[in-house]
Design an enzyme around this catalytic site. Structure first.
Site, short mmCIF file in Angstrom:
data_model
loop_
_atom_site.label_atom_id
_atom_site.label_comp_id
_atom_site.label_asym_id
_atom_site.label_seq_id
_atom_site.Cartn_x
_atom_site.Cartn_y
_atom_site.Cartn_z
N CYS A 162 0.85 -1.19 0.00
CA CYS A 162 0.00 0.00 0.00
C CYS A 162 0.88 1.24 0.00
O CYS A 162 1.84 1.33 0.78
CB CYS A 162 -0.91 0.00 1.22
SG CYS A 162 -1.97 1.46 1.33
N TYR A 327 -13.35 16.52 23.40
CA TYR A 327 -12.65 15.42 22.72
C TYR A 327 -11.25 15.91 22.37
O TYR A 327 -10.79 15.83 21.24
CB TYR A 327 -13.38 14.97 21.46
CG TYR A 327 -14.87 14.73 21.61
CD1 TYR A 327 -15.34 13.50 22.06
CD2 TYR A 327 -15.79 15.73 21.29
CE1 TYR A 327 -16.71 13.28 22.19
CE2 TYR A 327 -17.16 15.51 21.41
CZ TYR A 327 -17.62 14.29 21.86
OH TYR A 327 -18.97 14.06 21.98
N ASP A 395 -13.95 17.91 18.37
CA ASP A 395 -13.37 16.99 17.39
C ASP A 395 -13.76 15.57 17.80
O ASP A 395 -12.94 14.80 18.28
CB ASP A 395 -11.84 17.15 17.37
CG ASP A 395 -11.19 16.32 16.27
OD1 ASP A 395 -11.92 15.76 15.42
OD2 ASP A 395 -9.95 16.21 16.26
N CYS A 422 -14.66 13.55 10.65
CA CYS A 422 -14.00 12.76 9.61
C CYS A 422 -14.97 11.86 8.86
O CYS A 422 -14.55 11.01 8.08
CB CYS A 422 -12.86 11.92 10.21
SG CYS A 422 -13.43 10.70 11.42
#
Length: 464
Positions: A162, A327, A395, A422
């Site tokens: 990868c 967070y 977050d 995200c």
């Protein structure tokens, strides 16, 4: 209706969907097709069909290619392979357009906000789609070989080609035999040092505890340390990472998966350091943190600095004001807020990981007006508050903050909220809650923090 599994379908692909696929239709059913691009005519083999309105397929032959198609940069993520690089066969610009389309669609559908979205490269990284990942979590198969999970499977693919990891990160990993069933964490820090930590299988840890056997020592005599695993926010899309099973990506399903991942991450598992010190040195905005190599840090080499700069710009906390960082991890954003408030202000940062809290306190000891606490955000925000925050930064994990947290934040009535996510779907769901709480979306930026994958990082500024 009989299963379509292994059936070969001729499909014209439509728009991208959230999850690294394009949407097509065949005989009245929706088909989620990986390894294709919008507008392409493909031959797709059905890989999963549990009945109902949709099935999943891989494009195994491209009959009419998109002009955005290029030779794949990842040799392990094609049909039947890993789930790491969903879009490695598209130009970097096309990858960002695909992600932008998904973010825009989620915003319009969930929040009613209809606006163009641009996905930007992480500051300073341009069109680079490889060599950006500094944190890698690998699985170890029953023969002790490290690898990545096949897409939507627990099977381990031991091909480590990868392109995501930074240069040298995986050197020598393939030739070593590891503990079967363990996980392998590789971290390359900002000083260029590589750290390798093996996380014991849960069953092995339990067996040692039950039998009273002493701690294992890793190669080179490095002692084991028992920990509760890599707590805190987990990055999406480790090379080959994927969700096992076929549950649709609804809000409830995503939260159930998040709870399962959280339970696994918090389970008591032994770790032993194989290479390096196990303590990674990270620098952001002129400050240095020493963090557990097996703990959370932004995977993209430039992401922490990029997000920190944006948070500082949008927060714009006044001298002497109060700010919250929820967070907070090790306090990367909280440090910027504390620098803005000065010693006459107050910054409260909250993080559930005891390890991250300790690491943050050690790094930020020169900012005594920054109170970095351990605790669950969902529990803390519902308690009484003496001082109204001017700014709140959040977050949250991939599943989002959710109604109780967002409701408590809006009830605190800060002037500005900076929210980071995200996952486009959970990000949009949280934005909807802010809108319902009387806030408006002032600014939105999205970053290609996971090049060649379908993942994207979004940051929103909300104001009353």
């Amino acid at each position: 209706m009989s299963s379509w599994r292994d059936r070969l379908l001729s499909l014209r692909l439509g728009q991208p969907g959230h999850g690294g696929f394009c949407v097509a239709r065949y005989e009245g059913r929706v088909v989620f097709v990986r390894h294709g691009l919008p507008g392409e005519l493909v031959q797709a083999r059905v890989t999963e069909d549990r009945g109902g309105a949709f099935c999943r397929a891989d494009a195994v032959e491209i009959v009419e290619a998109s002009p955005d198609r290029v030779p794949a940069t990842c040799p392990v993520s094609g049909p039947g392979g890993a789930g790491c690089c969903d879009f490695s066969f598209a130009t970097p610009a096309a990858q960002r357009r695909l992600k932008a389309a998904v973010v825009a669609e989620q915003l319009q559908r969930i929040t009613g906000i209809d606006r163009a979205v641009e996905v930007e490269p992480v500051t300073g990284y341009g069109d680079r789609t490889g060599g950006w990942r500094t944190r890698i979590r690998l699985a170890v198969d029953s023969e002790g070989r490290a690898g990545v999970h096949r897409y939507r499977s627990t099977g381990v693919l031991t091909d480590l080609r990868c392109p995501q990891p930074v240069s040298g990160a995986l050197e020598g990993i393939r030739g070593h035999r590891w503990t079967p069933g363990a996980e392998l964490v590789v971290a390359v820090d900002d000083a260029g040092a590589r750290h390798i930590v093996e996380v014991a299988p849960p069953a092995e840890t339990e067996q040692r505890r039950d039998t009273g056997r002493g701690g294992r020592r890793g190669p080179g005599g490095k002692p084991v340390r028992r920990s509760a695993g890599p707590r805190g926010r987990r990055e999406p899309d480790e090379p080959g990472a994927n969700f096992v099973g076929a549950e649709p990506d609804t809000a409830g399903a995503q939260r159930r998966r998040a709870l399962a991942r959280r339970a696994a991450a918090h389970s008591d598992r032994d770790e032993w350091v194989v290479e390096g010190t196990g303590r990674a040195l990270q620098e952001v905005a002129g400050r240095r943190w020493e963090v557990s190599a097996a703990g959370f840090w932004q995977a993209h080499r430039g992401a922490a600095q990029c997000y920190s700069d944006l948070v500082a710009e949008w927060a714009a906390v006044e001298t002497g004001a109060t700010a919250w960082d929820l967070y907070s991890g090790t306090g990367v954003f909280a440090a910027r807020l504390a620098e803005q408030t000065g010693s006459t202000g107050r910054v409260l940062a909250l993080e559930s990981s005891r390890t991250a809290v300790a690491e943050g306190r050690a790094a930020l000891s020169d900012l005594p007006w920054l109170d970095l606490r351990g605790g669950r955000v969902e529990q803390w925000v519902t308690g009484p508050r003496e001082t109204r925050p001017q700014v709140v930064v959040l977050d949250p994990p991939r599943a989002g903050a959710g109604k109780p947290v967002v409701g408590a934040v809006t009830a605190a009535a800060p002037d500005r909220i900076v929210h980071i996510g995200c996952d486009p779907a959970s990000f949009a769901r949280d934005l909807r809650l802010y809108l319902d709480g009387g806030y408006g979306l002032t600014a939105l930026r999205a970053f290609d923090a996971f090049p060649a994958t379908h993942h994207v990082e979004c940051v929103a500024l909300l104001e009353r």
